[in-house]
Structure formats: structure tokens, C-alpha cells
Design a protein around this motif. Structure first.
Motif, PDB file in Angstrom:
ATOM      1  N   TRP A  22       1.580  10.683   5.670  1.00 31.62           N
ATOM      2  CA  TRP A  22       1.898  10.351   4.281  1.00 31.62           C
ATOM      3  C   TRP A  22       2.709   9.058   4.263  1.00 31.62           C
ATOM      4  O   TRP A  22       3.953   9.082   4.171  1.00 31.62           O
ATOM      5  CB  TRP A  22       2.677  11.489   3.618  1.00 31.62           C
ATOM      6  N   PRO A  23       2.051   7.911   4.334  1.00 33.03           N
ATOM      7  CA  PRO A  23       2.765   6.634   4.414  1.00 33.03           C
ATOM      8  C   PRO A  23       3.656   6.340   3.204  1.00 33.03           C
ATOM      9  O   PRO A  23       4.563   5.523   3.297  1.00 33.03           O
ATOM     10  CB  PRO A  23       1.653   5.593   4.526  1.00 33.03           C
ATOM     11  N   GLU A  24       3.409   6.992   2.090  1.00 30.68           N
ATOM     12  CA  GLU A  24       4.225   6.780   0.891  1.00 30.68           C
ATOM     13  C   GLU A  24       5.542   7.552   0.918  1.00 30.68           C
ATOM     14  O   GLU A  24       6.417   7.311   0.087  1.00 30.68           O
ATOM     15  CB  GLU A  24       3.431   7.162  -0.369  1.00 30.68           C
ATOM     16  N   VAL A  25       5.697   8.498   1.855  1.00 33.56           N
ATOM     17  CA  VAL A  25       6.963   9.222   1.979  1.00 33.56           C
ATOM     18  C   VAL A  25       8.049   8.212   2.305  1.00 33.56           C
ATOM     19  O   VAL A  25       7.874   7.347   3.161  1.00 33.56           O
ATOM     20  CB  VAL A  25       6.869  10.324   3.069  1.00 33.56           C
ATOM     21  N   PHE A  26       9.169   8.324   1.604  1.00 35.08           N
ATOM     22  CA  PHE A  26      10.241   7.361   1.823  1.00 35.08           C
ATOM     23  C   PHE A  26      11.369   7.963   2.663  1.00 35.08           C
ATOM     24  O   PHE A  26      11.497   7.675   3.824  1.00 35.08           O
ATOM     25  CB  PHE A  26      10.740   6.817   0.478  1.00 35.08           C
ATOM     26  N   HIS A  27      12.175   8.840   2.085  1.00 33.62           N
ATOM     27  CA  HIS A  27      13.283   9.437   2.828  1.00 33.62           C
ATOM     28  C   HIS A  27      12.952  10.871   3.219  1.00 33.62           C
ATOM     29  O   HIS A  27      12.276  11.594   2.470  1.00 33.62           O
ATOM     30  CB  HIS A  27      14.568   9.454   1.995  1.00 33.62           C
ATOM     31  N   ILE A  28      13.476  11.288   4.386  1.00 38.34           N
ATOM     32  CA  ILE A  28      13.303  12.659   4.877  1.00 38.34           C
ATOM     33  C   ILE A  28      14.667  13.166   5.346  1.00 38.34           C
ATOM     34  O   ILE A  28      15.366  12.471   6.089  1.00 38.34           O
ATOM     35  CB  ILE A  28      12.321  12.728   6.062  1.00 38.34           C
ATOM     36  N   ALA A  29      15.008  14.376   4.938  1.00 36.05           N
ATOM     37  CA  ALA A  29      16.217  15.035   5.437  1.00 36.05           C
ATOM     38  C   ALA A  29      15.831  16.430   5.919  1.00 36.05           C
ATOM     39  O   ALA A  29      15.147  17.174   5.210  1.00 36.05           O
ATOM     40  CB  ALA A  29      17.279  15.139   4.348  1.00 36.05           C
ATOM     41  N   VAL A  30      16.262  16.755   7.133  1.00 36.24           N
ATOM     42  CA  VAL A  30      16.073  18.092   7.688  1.00 36.24           C
ATOM     43  C   VAL A  30      17.449  18.560   8.151  1.00 36.24           C
ATOM     44  O   VAL A  30      18.021  17.989   9.080  1.00 36.24           O
ATOM     45  CB  VAL A  30      15.080  18.101   8.870  1.00 36.24           C
TER      46      VAL A  30
ATOM     47  N   ASN B 267      15.998   0.753   3.373  1.00 34.44           N
ATOM     48  CA  ASN B 267      15.017   1.187   4.367  1.00 34.44           C
ATOM     49  C   ASN B 267      14.883   2.699   4.325  1.00 34.44           C
ATOM     50  O   ASN B 267      15.844   3.404   3.979  1.00 34.44           O
ATOM     51  CB  ASN B 267      15.456   0.756   5.765  1.00 34.44           C
ATOM     52  N   PRO B 268      13.727   3.221   4.723  1.00 32.33           N
ATOM     53  CA  PRO B 268      13.559   4.682   4.764  1.00 32.33           C
ATOM     54  C   PRO B 268      14.587   5.327   5.696  1.00 32.33           C
ATOM     55  O   PRO B 268      14.936   4.770   6.736  1.00 32.33           O
ATOM     56  CB  PRO B 268      12.145   4.860   5.308  1.00 32.33           C
ATOM     57  N   VAL B 269      15.062   6.487   5.295  1.00 30.97           N
ATOM     58  CA  VAL B 269      16.066   7.235   6.051  1.00 30.97           C
ATOM     59  C   VAL B 269      15.437   8.508   6.592  1.00 30.97           C
ATOM     60  O   VAL B 269      14.685   9.182   5.883  1.00 30.97           O
ATOM     61  CB  VAL B 269      17.265   7.596   5.142  1.00 30.97           C
ATOM     62  N   THR B 270      15.749   8.820   7.843  1.00 35.36           N
ATOM     63  CA  THR B 270      15.436  10.121   8.428  1.00 35.36           C
ATOM     64  C   THR B 270      16.767  10.726   8.817  1.00 35.36           C
ATOM     65  O   THR B 270      17.447  10.221   9.712  1.00 35.36           O
ATOM     66  CB  THR B 270      14.520   9.985   9.655  1.00 35.36           C
TER      67      THR B 270
ATOM     68  N   ASP C 232      16.192   7.872  -4.225  1.00 34.15           N
ATOM     69  CA  ASP C 232      15.982   6.437  -4.171  1.00 34.15           C
ATOM     70  C   ASP C 232      15.324   5.987  -5.478  1.00 34.15           C
ATOM     71  O   ASP C 232      14.470   6.696  -6.021  1.00 34.15           O
ATOM     72  CB  ASP C 232      15.084   6.073  -2.985  1.00 34.15           C
ATOM     73  N   ALA C 233      15.704   4.826  -5.958  1.00 26.63           N
ATOM     74  CA  ALA C 233      15.175   4.313  -7.224  1.00 26.63           C
ATOM     75  C   ALA C 233      13.663   4.121  -7.202  1.00 26.63           C
ATOM     76  O   ALA C 233      13.017   4.196  -8.247  1.00 26.63           O
ATOM     77  CB  ALA C 233      15.863   2.990  -7.571  1.00 26.63           C
ATOM     78  N   LYS C 234      13.076   3.881  -6.028  1.00 26.49           N
ATOM     79  CA  LYS C 234      11.628   3.663  -5.960  1.00 26.49           C
ATOM     80  C   LYS C 234      10.832   4.974  -5.912  1.00 26.49           C
ATOM     81  O   LYS C 234       9.618   4.964  -5.932  1.00 26.49           O
ATOM     82  CB  LYS C 234      11.270   2.761  -4.783  1.00 26.49           C
TER      83      LYS C 234
END
Length: 161
Positions: A75-83, A3-6, A26-28
Motif C-alpha cells: 500500500w504505497p499510499e500508507v503514510f504513518h504506521i504505529a504498532v 516524512n513517513p513515520v514507523t 498528518d495533514a495529508k
């Protein structure tokens, strides 16, 4: 498939690009965009030796989470986000902030990363003080800051940067 990670981190510890990249890989995803903001050694003709950051962590985390949600909408294609943002003292050349975003293609991750740093500077209540070589210091506000009028009375000597 994961699942997407924030991943939002506010810490006094030194920031690591390896940690951010590990969180968002991520592999995708064929693209990882990484923004690293560092402490520079000068501002307005003064020699800066470090920055000092402070915030009310729950409010800052909530605002960052809202920005991440907005990124996922735009941006619906964005998968993971780290801040990851450092608090406390940040010496010259050290990272104050790292933003990492992964997506299947570079256009989304690049655009979302640029949006993220601009939105963070405008919306997140994190205060910065420049400390100079003579030991003096000045609290600074980002010129993009939308909330500065609300907090102006609780800080003297604010200067736009």
C-alpha cells in the motif's frame, strides 16, 4: 511535508489510543485506521483475569519493522504506521496491542491495518499466557503462528487459540 513515520513500541506501560493517533495524524491523510486488541475475561470456559506477554524485544521489533516495510510495499499510499504492544501483565479490558495506520484514503488504511494484525499474529514472536481466576495459567499460541514449530520444545503446555 513530514516524512513517513514507523513507530514501534514494546512496553509494560498502559497503551494509549491518543498517543497512537497523535503519532500517525498528518495533514495529508484523510484516513486513520486503528485496531485495538484487548484482554477478554474468558477462554474455553475459563475465567481469565489477565494476560502475561513476553518476548525477545530486538527480534520482535525487527519482525514488526519487516511487516511495516511490507505494508508500505503493498500500500504505497500508507503514510504513518504505529504498532504498540504491551508486555508483562495486561488486565481484562486493557489493550494488549494497538495498530494505527494513516493514508490519504480509507481503503488503504483499512486494508493495511487488517493485514498488519494478521501478519503480527503469524510472524512476531510474542508469547502470551492466560492467567485464570484460580491463579493457574496456560501459555497460548495464535493459530496463525508460523514459527510455533520452531519454539514448541521451549514451552510446555501450548494450546492453539
Amino acid at each position: 511535508m513530514a516524512n513517513p513515520v514507523t513507530d514501534i513500541v514494546l512496553t509494560s506501560d498502559k497503551l494509549s489510543t491518543d498517543t497512537v493517533i497523535e503519532k500517525i495524524s498528518d495533514a495529508k491523510c484523510g484516513a486513520i485506521s486503528l485496531f485495538v486488541g484487548t484482554t477478554r475475561n474468558h477462554h474455553d470456559g475459563k475465567e481469565v483475569v489477565k494476560l502475561e506477554y513476553e518476548c525477545y524485544i530486538p527480534m520482535a521489533e525487527k519482525t514488526i519493522k519487516n511487516i511495516c516495510d511490507e505494508i508500505r510495499t503493498k500500500w504505497p499510499e500508507v503514510f504513518h504506521i504505529a504498532v504498540h504492544h504491551r508486555l508483562g501483565h495486561v488486565p481484562v479490558k486493557n489493550a494488549s496491542i494497538m495498530i494505527g495506520i494513516s493514508s490519504p484514503h480509507r481503503e488503504d488504511s483499512l486494508s493495511a491495518t487488517e493485514f498488519a494484525i494478521s501478519a503480527l499474529k503469524a510472524k512476531v514472536p510474542i508469547w502470551k499466557k492466560e492467567i485464570y481466576c484460580d491463579g493457574s495459567g496456560d501459555w497460548k499460541e495464535n493459530k496463525e503462528c508460523q514459527w510455533k514449530k520452531d519454539t514448541k520444545s521451549d514451552r510446555s503446555e501450548r494450546t492453539e487459540i
